[in-house]
Design a protein around this motif. Structure first.
Motif, PDB file in Angstrom:
ATOM      1  N   GLU A  87      -6.482 -22.461   7.667  1.00 47.52           N
ATOM      2  CA  GLU A  87      -7.210 -22.830   6.439  1.00 47.52           C
ATOM      3  C   GLU A  87      -8.647 -23.282   6.729  1.00 47.52           C
ATOM      4  O   GLU A  87      -9.595 -22.797   6.087  1.00 47.52           O
ATOM      5  CB  GLU A  87      -6.461 -23.915   5.661  1.00 47.52           C
ATOM      6  CG  GLU A  87      -5.198 -23.423   4.949  1.00 47.52           C
ATOM      7  CD  GLU A  87      -4.047 -23.129   5.920  1.00 47.52           C
ATOM      8  OE1 GLU A  87      -4.059 -23.650   7.058  1.00 47.52           O
ATOM      9  OE2 GLU A  87      -3.141 -22.343   5.553  1.00 47.52           O
ATOM     10  N   ILE A  88      -8.819 -24.199   7.700  1.00 47.75           N
ATOM     11  CA  ILE A  88     -10.180 -24.697   7.959  1.00 47.75           C
ATOM     12  C   ILE A  88     -11.093 -23.594   8.480  1.00 47.75           C
ATOM     13  O   ILE A  88     -12.303 -23.619   8.252  1.00 47.75           O
ATOM     14  CB  ILE A  88     -10.202 -25.880   8.960  1.00 47.75           C
ATOM     15  CG1 ILE A  88      -9.466 -25.510  10.251  1.00 47.75           C
ATOM     16  CG2 ILE A  88      -9.642 -27.139   8.350  1.00 47.75           C
ATOM     17  CD1 ILE A  88     -10.304 -25.642  11.454  1.00 47.75           C
ATOM     18  N   VAL A  89     -10.508 -22.614   9.176  1.00 48.18           N
ATOM     19  CA  VAL A  89     -11.326 -21.520   9.713  1.00 48.18           C
ATOM     20  C   VAL A  89     -11.837 -20.667   8.551  1.00 48.18           C
ATOM     21  O   VAL A  89     -13.021 -20.289   8.508  1.00 48.18           O
ATOM     22  CB  VAL A  89     -10.508 -20.676  10.722  1.00 48.18           C
ATOM     23  CG1 VAL A  89     -11.329 -19.497  11.226  1.00 48.18           C
ATOM     24  CG2 VAL A  89     -10.054 -21.552  11.883  1.00 48.18           C
ATOM     25  N   ILE A  90     -10.966 -20.395   7.602  1.00 49.65           N
ATOM     26  CA  ILE A  90     -11.365 -19.586   6.444  1.00 49.65           C
ATOM     27  C   ILE A  90     -12.381 -20.344   5.588  1.00 49.65           C
ATOM     28  O   ILE A  90     -13.406 -19.788   5.177  1.00 49.65           O
ATOM     29  CB  ILE A  90     -10.117 -19.175   5.629  1.00 49.65           C
ATOM     30  CG1 ILE A  90      -9.304 -18.168   6.463  1.00 49.65           C
ATOM     31  CG2 ILE A  90     -10.501 -18.585   4.284  1.00 49.65           C
ATOM     32  CD1 ILE A  90      -7.972 -17.806   5.879  1.00 49.65           C
ATOM     33  N   GLN A  91     -12.117 -21.635   5.368  1.00 53.24           N
ATOM     34  CA  GLN A  91     -13.090 -22.448   4.615  1.00 53.24           C
ATOM     35  C   GLN A  91     -14.443 -22.468   5.319  1.00 53.24           C
ATOM     36  O   GLN A  91     -15.496 -22.324   4.696  1.00 53.24           O
ATOM     37  CB  GLN A  91     -12.594 -23.884   4.471  1.00 53.24           C
ATOM     38  CG  GLN A  91     -11.488 -24.073   3.443  1.00 53.24           C
ATOM     39  CD  GLN A  91     -10.728 -25.369   3.677  1.00 53.24           C
ATOM     40  OE1 GLN A  91     -11.226 -26.287   4.333  1.00 53.24           O
ATOM     41  NE2 GLN A  91      -9.516 -25.447   3.149  1.00 53.24           N
ATOM     42  N   GLY A  92     -14.392 -22.649   6.645  1.00 53.39           N
ATOM     43  CA  GLY A  92     -15.624 -22.679   7.426  1.00 53.39           C
ATOM     44  C   GLY A  92     -16.356 -21.351   7.353  1.00 53.39           C
ATOM     45  O   GLY A  92     -17.588 -21.297   7.225  1.00 53.39           O
ATOM     46  N   ALA A  93     -15.590 -20.255   7.423  1.00 48.52           N
ATOM     47  CA  ALA A  93     -16.173 -18.911   7.357  1.00 48.52           C
ATOM     48  C   ALA A  93     -16.898 -18.724   6.028  1.00 48.52           C
ATOM     49  O   ALA A  93     -18.031 -18.222   5.978  1.00 48.52           O
ATOM     50  CB  ALA A  93     -15.079 -17.862   7.530  1.00 48.52           C
ATOM     51  N   GLU A  94     -16.276 -19.156   4.943  1.00 48.70           N
ATOM     52  CA  GLU A  94     -16.886 -18.988   3.627  1.00 48.70           C
ATOM     53  C   GLU A  94     -18.149 -19.835   3.481  1.00 48.70           C
ATOM     54  O   GLU A  94     -19.170 -19.366   2.962  1.00 48.70           O
ATOM     55  CB  GLU A  94     -15.865 -19.318   2.542  1.00 48.70           C
ATOM     56  CG  GLU A  94     -14.732 -18.290   2.517  1.00 48.70           C
ATOM     57  CD  GLU A  94     -13.749 -18.497   1.371  1.00 48.70           C
ATOM     58  OE1 GLU A  94     -12.841 -17.678   1.233  1.00 48.70           O
ATOM     59  OE2 GLU A  94     -13.909 -19.487   0.622  1.00 48.70           O
ATOM     60  N   LEU A  95     -18.059 -21.077   3.939  1.00 48.51           N
ATOM     61  CA  LEU A  95     -19.236 -21.958   3.886  1.00 48.51           C
ATOM     62  C   LEU A  95     -20.393 -21.363   4.683  1.00 48.51           C
ATOM     63  O   LEU A  95     -21.547 -21.365   4.248  1.00 48.51           O
ATOM     64  CB  LEU A  95     -18.898 -23.340   4.458  1.00 48.51           C
ATOM     65  CG  LEU A  95     -18.142 -24.306   3.546  1.00 48.51           C
ATOM     66  CD1 LEU A  95     -17.679 -25.532   4.347  1.00 48.51           C
ATOM     67  CD2 LEU A  95     -19.055 -24.752   2.401  1.00 48.51           C
ATOM     68  N   ALA A  96     -20.075 -20.840   5.872  1.00 49.72           N
ATOM     69  CA  ALA A  96     -21.117 -20.288   6.745  1.00 49.72           C
ATOM     70  C   ALA A  96     -21.732 -19.033   6.122  1.00 49.72           C
ATOM     71  O   ALA A  96     -22.948 -18.826   6.186  1.00 49.72           O
ATOM     72  CB  ALA A  96     -20.540 -19.983   8.126  1.00 49.72           C
ATOM     73  N   LEU A  97     -20.881 -18.222   5.488  1.00 49.88           N
ATOM     74  CA  LEU A  97     -21.386 -16.981   4.870  1.00 49.88           C
ATOM     75  C   LEU A  97     -22.285 -17.287   3.676  1.00 49.88           C
ATOM     76  O   LEU A  97     -23.208 -16.529   3.376  1.00 49.88           O
ATOM     77  CB  LEU A  97     -20.229 -16.086   4.434  1.00 49.88           C
ATOM     78  CG  LEU A  97     -19.627 -15.226   5.547  1.00 49.88           C
ATOM     79  CD1 LEU A  97     -18.316 -14.605   5.096  1.00 49.88           C
ATOM     80  CD2 LEU A  97     -20.616 -14.143   5.985  1.00 49.88           C
ATOM     81  N   GLY A 112      -7.374 -14.070   0.291  1.00 51.95           N
ATOM     82  CA  GLY A 112      -7.286 -13.673  -1.116  1.00 51.95           C
ATOM     83  C   GLY A 112      -8.429 -12.769  -1.533  1.00 51.95           C
ATOM     84  O   GLY A 112      -8.910 -11.934  -0.757  1.00 51.95           O
ATOM     85  N   GLN A 113      -8.876 -12.951  -2.736  1.00 47.89           N
ATOM     86  CA  GLN A 113      -9.903 -12.070  -3.311  1.00 47.89           C
ATOM     87  C   GLN A 113     -11.250 -12.774  -3.376  1.00 47.89           C
ATOM     88  O   GLN A 113     -11.983 -12.626  -4.345  1.00 47.89           O
ATOM     89  CB  GLN A 113      -9.468 -11.625  -4.712  1.00 47.89           C
ATOM     90  CG  GLN A 113      -8.192 -10.789  -4.732  1.00 47.89           C
ATOM     91  CD  GLN A 113      -8.329  -9.497  -3.936  1.00 47.89           C
ATOM     92  OE1 GLN A 113      -9.387  -8.873  -3.912  1.00 47.89           O
ATOM     93  NE2 GLN A 113      -7.262  -9.098  -3.253  1.00 47.89           N
ATOM     94  N   THR A 114     -11.588 -13.589  -2.354  1.00 52.68           N
ATOM     95  CA  THR A 114     -12.850 -14.324  -2.418  1.00 52.68           C
ATOM     96  C   THR A 114     -14.025 -13.349  -2.390  1.00 52.68           C
ATOM     97  O   THR A 114     -13.902 -12.200  -1.954  1.00 52.68           O
ATOM     98  CB  THR A 114     -13.013 -15.277  -1.217  1.00 52.68           C
ATOM     99  OG1 THR A 114     -13.153 -14.475  -0.064  1.00 52.68           O
ATOM    100  CG2 THR A 114     -11.839 -16.207  -1.086  1.00 52.68           C
ATOM    101  N   ALA A 115     -15.145 -13.857  -2.860  1.00 50.90           N
ATOM    102  CA  ALA A 115     -16.372 -13.064  -2.919  1.00 50.90           C
ATOM    103  C   ALA A 115     -16.809 -12.624  -1.527  1.00 50.90           C
ATOM    104  O   ALA A 115     -17.555 -11.666  -1.369  1.00 50.90           O
ATOM    105  CB  ALA A 115     -17.472 -13.889  -3.578  1.00 50.90           C
ATOM    106  N   PHE A 116     -16.322 -13.333  -0.508  1.00 46.50           N
ATOM    107  CA  PHE A 116     -16.796 -13.072   0.847  1.00 46.50           C
ATOM    108  C   PHE A 116     -15.904 -12.093   1.604  1.00 46.50           C
ATOM    109  O   PHE A 116     -16.209 -11.735   2.724  1.00 46.50           O
ATOM    110  CB  PHE A 116     -16.891 -14.386   1.617  1.00 46.50           C
ATOM    111  CG  PHE A 116     -17.821 -15.351   0.971  1.00 46.50           C
ATOM    112  CD1 PHE A 116     -19.193 -15.162   1.059  1.00 46.50           C
ATOM    113  CD2 PHE A 116     -17.339 -16.423   0.238  1.00 46.50           C
ATOM    114  CE1 PHE A 116     -20.069 -16.041   0.451  1.00 46.50           C
ATOM    115  CE2 PHE A 116     -18.217 -17.300  -0.372  1.00 46.50           C
ATOM    116  CZ  PHE A 116     -19.576 -17.108  -0.279  1.00 46.50           C
ATOM    117  N   ALA A 117     -14.812 -11.697   0.938  1.00 46.91           N
ATOM    118  CA  ALA A 117     -13.818 -10.897   1.656  1.00 46.91           C
ATOM    119  C   ALA A 117     -14.423  -9.677   2.345  1.00 46.91           C
ATOM    120  O   ALA A 117     -14.020  -9.308   3.442  1.00 46.91           O
ATOM    121  CB  ALA A 117     -12.690 -10.492   0.714  1.00 46.91           C
TER     122      ALA A 117
END
Lengths: 358, 358
Positions: free
Chosen positions: A29-39, A61-66
């Motif tokens: 979870e924290i890796v995905i959250q971190g990835a999204e924040l960084a992007l 999921g279907q996040t904007a960053f996928a």
């Protein structure tokens, strides 16, 4: 744009970073959250999540960053309690090994993991190999100081060091701070028990003498003491891995002690709770200034590739900061710069050592 | 009552403490203030001020405590910048040398100085001599922790240590904490870069093995890390003088960083200044909990006499605390206890080392 691409140091002209999605207390979870924040901050980069594909797909999921995030499947993961030797023997199918492999295979510019430190070091050394001319890799990291932030190395890769190692740490640390903190001529201090020339071990005095040479072109400021770490007297504190590890953890412990004392003090009575409400913005400011998550991202320097260790207990914000460190190193051409500086410095190092022997 | 008097460890049945009146940034004023504060708490002790007689007489004036304070004249003083070797060569007429001499001559039970640390160590070693069976003296001191306060040694007397030294430091530190902090069975930790058995240097592993022996009767808790210092995981942190010095000064630097951040944060705007007024009692409480002056008084352990170093920049309150440390050591019979424990432990130490070699 990736500086250094023309010399073969970058995979494409945008940073590609592979993430060990299964490393860290609260992974993935924290890796995905971190990835999204960084992007959100660097939309032009590409991230590769390595780990349990099904779990990652579901979590992503279907996040904007996928579409800026690729997923590569890995069956297995390194456990926090695994010994490095164990991880090396049985770890080829782990997310950590596979994430590092992308860098070794030139499919990514850097790897970031919040997993087992010993295993990350061992796997990074084995797969990325030592940079030509470097005698020992070192773990470099940041800490908060009165003047902003500073860098220390080695923080635990080598418990024993000689003068050559320390001089190379100074060179690598200087390039690292230039890349990530944007300081043109970082000042360098050698950690000792006193600022006087005659203090400490012989190898410290020899290292000090070599670092003082104008030919190396370093901004060497002399011996520094433990108190200079928090004071931010220099940009780069150079020391052996035993002392660096103890100093870093001592600082963390004292920071905890302060936070604990503040908390206890403000929660004792109704009156002190009211005082907390009044002082909350200021106390929060202090907490965020000294927030270890903002200083997250220790880097294994001296290898043919960038390997960043995030704190295992970090959250998404902290993990994003570790990605940030990798991006800065890539974009500011840390790899070509440090390999060139080491190549130029080694003959001077030998020369200066020779002088001391005469 | 001085425990240990019957064995020749105390001069009279009330503590007599000699004070280097000229040592410290603001000497002799802080020494006199400290002496008066300490006498208020322990009216039964006797203090001897050693230094410039005229200046001391004038500064002391007609205070209520004048009759509990003797003055012994010394022409000269050790300067902060003097090297230990220099101080030893030319220092026989200094207040520091003469103050230590009173202990060597059994005219005082302990000496306290806020002067030059290196000179105090060198002069104390030369005049008081090493305790029988002790291989190296060590500087022990206190620091604040989440659970109250802890003790660390060595904080800088020996930059390099072997397993024997560390085991003896553990014995001396344990007796020291028992005397001064009144803890019956102090827990002992060996400072390392990880809690796992295989971590660190060989001599650390050998020391850990010896300390684990039931025969020594120590409450050994295993390896500890830098973060355990502030957390107060153990009562006594044992380490070499290089690491101990760096850890202590790192902690001081981080404490400064916190105080600085709080100050800056609360003085930025009118609103934050008002918030400070509301939170002042709590912030003061935190400051006093972590006040280095309350933890003042580093002791050179392993000599035939008690020699206490006060922080050079301390005030009267801090100096009084250093006197307090000396009094506690005298009254709780530190000297007879530590000499007996060392005598009993040395054969066991040899035995346990032998085991490791087999």
């Amino acid at each position: 744009m990736c500086s250094g691409q023309e010399k073969g140091f970058c995979v494409t002209n945008h940073p590609i970073i592979s993430l060990d999605a299964m490393g860290g207390d609260d992974a993935p979870e924290i890796v995905i959250q971190g990835a999204e924040l960084a992007l959100r901050q660097y939309p032009r980069m590409k991230l590769v999540l390595v780990g349990d594909e099904q779990r990652l797909k579901k979590a992503l999921g279907q996040t904007a960053f996928a579409r800026s995030i690729d997923i590569i499947h890995a069956d297995d993961m390194v456990m926090p309690e695994d010994k490095p030797s164990q991880a090396l023997r049985n770890g080829k199918n782990t997310s950590m090994w596979q994430a590092i492999k992308l860098v070794a295979d030139k499919q990514a510019d850097a790897v970031v993991s919040a997993g087992n430190t010993g295993a990350l070091m061992a796997m990074s050394k084995l797969q990325l190999r030592m940079m030509e001319g470097v005698t020992r890799p070192a773990i470099a990291g940041f800490f908060p100081t009165i003047s902003g932030s500073g860098c220390m190395l080695d923080m635990g890769a080598n418990i024993e060091c000689n003068e050559d190692n320390l001089v190379q740490f100074a060179i690598m640390g200087s390039a690292f701070v230039r890349s990530v903190l944007n300081r043109e001529q970082p000042t360098i201090g050698l950690l000792n028990v006193g600022a006087e020339e005659q203090k400490g071990f012989d190898y410290l005095r020899v290292a000090a003498q070599i670092l003082s040479s104008d030919k190396l072109g370093l901004n060497y400021a002399g011996f520094v003491e433990g108190s200079d770490i928090g004071n931010g007297t220099v940009d780069v504190v150079v020391t052996d891995g035993f002392t660096g590890n103890v100093a870093l953890k001592t600082a963390e412990g004292i920071a905890d002690l302060f936070q604990h004392s503040l908390k206890t003090s403000f929660s004792q009575t109704l009156l002190s709770k009211l005082a907390y409400l009044a002082a909350r913005p200021q106390l929060r400011r202090v907490r965020s200034l000294l927030d270890p998550r903002a200083h997250n991202g220790a880097v294994l320097l001296g290898l043919n590739g960038i390997s960043v260790k995030s704190h295992g207990g970090t959250d998404g914000f902290g993990f994003a900061n570790a990605i940030h460190v990798a991006v800065e190193m890539i974009e500011h051409g840390f790899m070509p710069e440090v390999s060139q500086t080491i190549a130029e410095a080694n003959p001077i190092l030998e020369q200066e050592k020779g002088k001391g022997d005469e």
